[in-house]
Design an enzyme around this catalytic site. Structure first.
Site, PDB file in Angstrom:
ATOM      1  N   ALA A   1       0.793  -1.233   0.000  1.00 18.04           N
ATOM      2  CA  ALA A   1       0.000   0.000   0.000  1.00 18.04           C
ATOM      3  C   ALA A   1       0.833   1.295   0.000  1.00 18.04           C
ATOM      4  O   ALA A   1       0.670   2.142  -0.890  1.00 18.04           O
ATOM      5  CB  ALA A   1      -0.986  -0.042   1.165  1.00 18.04           C
TER       6      ALA A   1
ATOM      7  N   ARG B   1      -5.173  -0.368  -9.162  1.00 13.87           N
ATOM      8  CA  ARG B   1      -5.524  -1.333  -8.114  1.00 13.87           C
ATOM      9  C   ARG B   1      -6.556  -0.681  -7.190  1.00 13.87           C
ATOM     10  O   ARG B   1      -6.351   0.437  -6.732  1.00 13.87           O
ATOM     11  CB  ARG B   1      -4.280  -1.759  -7.314  1.00 13.87           C
ATOM     12  CG  ARG B   1      -3.240  -2.477  -8.180  1.00 13.87           C
ATOM     13  CD  ARG B   1      -2.227  -3.214  -7.347  1.00 13.87           C
ATOM     14  NE  ARG B   1      -2.775  -4.424  -6.756  1.00 13.87           N
ATOM     15  CZ  ARG B   1      -2.143  -5.135  -5.826  1.00 13.87           C
ATOM     16  NH1 ARG B   1      -0.960  -4.740  -5.380  1.00 13.87           N
ATOM     17  NH2 ARG B   1      -2.690  -6.229  -5.338  1.00 13.87           N
TER      18      ARG B   1
ATOM     19  N   GLN C   1       4.186 -13.362  -1.632  1.00 19.63           N
ATOM     20  CA  GLN C   1       4.919 -12.199  -1.115  1.00 19.63           C
ATOM     21  C   GLN C   1       5.712 -12.560   0.140  1.00 19.63           C
ATOM     22  O   GLN C   1       6.725 -11.936   0.436  1.00 19.63           O
ATOM     23  CB  GLN C   1       3.945 -11.047  -0.782  1.00 19.63           C
ATOM     24  CG  GLN C   1       3.315 -10.388  -1.983  1.00 19.63           C
ATOM     25  CD  GLN C   1       1.978 -10.993  -2.315  1.00 19.63           C
ATOM     26  OE1 GLN C   1       1.715 -12.160  -2.025  1.00 19.63           O
ATOM     27  NE2 GLN C   1       1.100 -10.229  -2.944  1.00 19.63           N
TER      28      GLN C   1
ATOM     29  N   ASP D   1      -3.992  -2.469   3.958  1.00 17.84           N
ATOM     30  CA  ASP D   1      -4.211  -1.731   2.705  1.00 17.84           C
ATOM     31  C   ASP D   1      -5.250  -0.638   2.869  1.00 17.84           C
ATOM     32  O   ASP D   1      -5.285   0.319   2.097  1.00 17.84           O
ATOM     33  CB  ASP D   1      -4.643  -2.694   1.596  1.00 17.84           C
ATOM     34  CG  ASP D   1      -3.463  -3.553   1.190  1.00 17.84           C
ATOM     35  OD1 ASP D   1      -3.245  -4.592   1.832  1.00 17.84           O
ATOM     36  OD2 ASP D   1      -2.729  -3.136   0.276  1.00 17.84           O
TER      37      ASP D   1
ATOM     38  N   ASN E   1      -6.574  -6.292   4.266  1.00 21.46           N
ATOM     39  CA  ASN E   1      -5.168  -6.647   4.030  1.00 21.46           C
ATOM     40  C   ASN E   1      -5.129  -7.909   3.167  1.00 21.46           C
ATOM     41  O   ASN E   1      -6.179  -8.463   2.804  1.00 21.46           O
ATOM     42  CB  ASN E   1      -4.434  -6.843   5.375  1.00 21.46           C
ATOM     43  CG  ASN E   1      -2.924  -6.908   5.203  1.00 21.46           C
ATOM     44  OD1 ASN E   1      -2.345  -6.071   4.504  1.00 21.46           O
ATOM     45  ND2 ASN E   1      -2.270  -7.882   5.800  1.00 21.46           N
ATOM     46  N   LYS E   2      -3.931  -8.353   2.848  1.00 21.51           N
ATOM     47  CA  LYS E   2      -3.732  -9.488   1.955  1.00 21.51           C
ATOM     48  C   LYS E   2      -4.613 -10.671   2.311  1.00 21.51           C
ATOM     49  O   LYS E   2      -4.785 -11.000   3.496  1.00 21.51           O
ATOM     50  CB  LYS E   2      -2.248  -9.873   2.003  1.00 21.51           C
ATOM     51  CG  LYS E   2      -1.831 -11.062   1.164  1.00 21.51           C
ATOM     52  CD  LYS E   2      -2.242 -10.962  -0.292  1.00 21.51           C
ATOM     53  CE  LYS E   2      -1.854  -9.679  -0.975  1.00 21.51           C
ATOM     54  NZ  LYS E   2      -2.544  -9.466  -2.263  1.00 21.51           N
TER      55      LYS E   2
HETATM   56  O1  MRU Z   1      -1.097  -7.391  -3.333  1.00 23.35           O
HETATM   57  P1  MRU Z   1      -0.055  -6.695  -2.524  1.00 23.35           P
HETATM   58  O2  MRU Z   1       1.250  -7.414  -2.497  1.00 23.35           O
HETATM   59  O3  MRU Z   1       0.085  -5.238  -2.922  1.00 23.35           O
HETATM   60  O4  MRU Z   1      -0.636  -6.723  -1.046  1.00 23.35           O
HETATM   61  C1  MRU Z   1       0.115  -6.100  -0.043  1.00 23.35           C
HETATM   62  C2  MRU Z   1      -0.443  -6.272   1.305  1.00 23.35           C
HETATM   63  O5  MRU Z   1      -1.528  -6.783   1.497  1.00 23.35           O
HETATM   64  C3  MRU Z   1       0.337  -5.668   2.428  1.00 23.35           C
HETATM   65  O6  MRU Z   1       0.194  -6.420   3.592  1.00 23.35           O
HETATM   66  C4  MRU Z   1      -0.194  -4.249   2.672  1.00 23.35           C
HETATM   67  O7  MRU Z   1      -0.113  -3.495   1.491  1.00 23.35           O
HETATM   68  C5  MRU Z   1       0.524  -3.555   3.748  1.00 23.35           C
HETATM   69  S1  MRU Z   1       2.078  -2.993   3.178  1.00 23.35           S
HETATM   70  C6  MRU Z   1       2.879  -2.066   4.302  1.00 23.35           C
END
Ligand code: MRU
Length: 350
Positions: A54, A95, A200, A241, A251-252
């Site tokens: 994010a 996104r 990730q 996010d 979040n993810k």
């Molecule tokens: O799809 P992504 O890799 O952009 O998802 C990222 C996440 O869900 C992270 O946990 C979130 O952005 C926090 S980052 C400090």
């Protein structure tokens, strides 16, 4: 990724008029950079996850708009603004879930309205994106200090996805807390979940922590309950996010499952996120959860791992309700429950 001054920056502005990004799709095999010369290059890098996380996409998108501005040849403000608005729309569509993307773009638009001449707009937007990138690191370090107070010497911390240096300009949010705890002399170790389907956790979090010499073990997403039941996890720290005024955290995908299991085993579950991740305007039902391509699930490193023709549902994020969250770590301090009241108090004092 080191927390000293010789840091690797996930995204940076170059005064020759381009934006440089670590290409995260190439990690952990190779550390390669992408040079973005215009906002389309930045938009593509965000869409295909060359840059993700994010706060990182917030700063990158802002830099994309600054690139648009310096490349624009308009001689009057109106023409510049009409092009800038189109570039804003292109970047915003990349996104949908992380609010930091819109936050970064809105900051640029607000700044651009302050100046009378095209030259002044260009000059000041470049200054602003450079400042945003420095501020991101300062904010992460402050969040790290507040978060580190919650970590005990000897703690084993679980994290999900990558909320590290690579998800920000540098240092990280959840991994910033872990870095700060280590810098304060605490002996800690980390369980990083793989975070299927894009990995990730294994590709990025494990890479960062190994690089920074922080003890880390990678675990399959499916091992979380087993580890918790066997008292192998003391705390969970994840990023976010988008956080609503009610305390619901986007979040993810998979974060909700980790939070549920932590709750069921009375393990504290913390979210670390800057104030730019809070969305005080929208409600739960207004937020779009990004659905990504079926290929992310059907294949691993390009190799088919499912039968051709099978249907796939691939949501990239989920929502963790406030009752499962122990505290939200921000650059201004830790927000404790009740979240609705305390989030609003945090923003009132700003
Ligand atoms: O799809 P992504 O890799 O952009 O998802 C990222 C996440 O869900 C992270 O946990 C979130 O952005 C926090 S980052 C400090």
């Amino acid at each position: 990724m080191n927390s000293n001054d010789n840091v690797l920056l996930t995204v940076s502005w170059d005064d020759s008029g381009y934006v440089k990004l670590i290409d995260q799709t190439k990690l952990p095999e190779t550390l390669e950079y992408i040079v973005c010369k215009n906002h389309h290059d930045v938009a593509n890098a965000i869409k295909n996850l060359s840059i993700r996380g994010a706060p990182a996409i917030g700063v990158a998108a802002a830099m994309g708009l600054a690139l648009y501005t310096i490349n624009d040849e308009s001689t009057n403000k109106q023409d510049l603004f009409s092009g800038l608005q189109k570039a804003y729309d292109i970047l915003l569509k990349t996104r949908p879930t992380a609010i930091n993307l819109k936050w970064g773009l809105d900051k640029i638009m607000e700044e651009s309205y302050k100046y009378d001449t095209v030259d002044d707009i260009k000059k000041n937007l470049v200054q602003l994106v450079k400042k945003m990138s420095v501020d991101d690191i300062t904010i992460n370090k402050s969040m790290g200090k507040f978060g580190s107070n919650l970590i005990n010497d000897g703690d084993v911390i679980m994290t999900h996805c990558n909320a590290g240096s690579l998800a920000t300009v540098s240092y990280g949010t959840a991994l910033g807390v872990i870095r700060s705890a280590k810098e304060s002399g605490k002996k800690i170790s980390v369980f990083a979940t793989e975070t299927r389907p894009v990995m990730q956790g294994s590709r990025l979090t494990a890479f960062e922590l190994v690089y920074d010499n922080i003890e880390v073990s990678l675990v399959p997403d499916t091992a979380v309950g087993h580890l918790m039941m066997n008292k192998m996890v003391d705390k969970v720290v994840v990023g976010a996010d988008r956080i609503l005024s009610s305390g619901h955290v986007f979040n993810k995908i998979g974060t909700y499952q980790v939070a549920l299991m932590a709750n069921s085993h009375t393990i504290p579950f913390y979210v670390a996120a800057p104030l730019s991740t809070f969305d005080l305007k929208n409600n739960l039902e207004d937020i779009v959860i990004e659905e990504r391509s079926a290929d992310e699930v059907l294949k691993i490193a390009g190799k088919w791992v499912a039968p051709r023709g099978v249907k796939v549902f691939n949501p990239a994020f989920d929502v963790t309700p406030p009752n499962l969250i122990t505290g939200i770590i921000t650059e201004n301090g830790v927000i404790n429950p009740p979240f609705e009241k305390n989030i609003s108090a945090m923003f009132e004092v700003r």
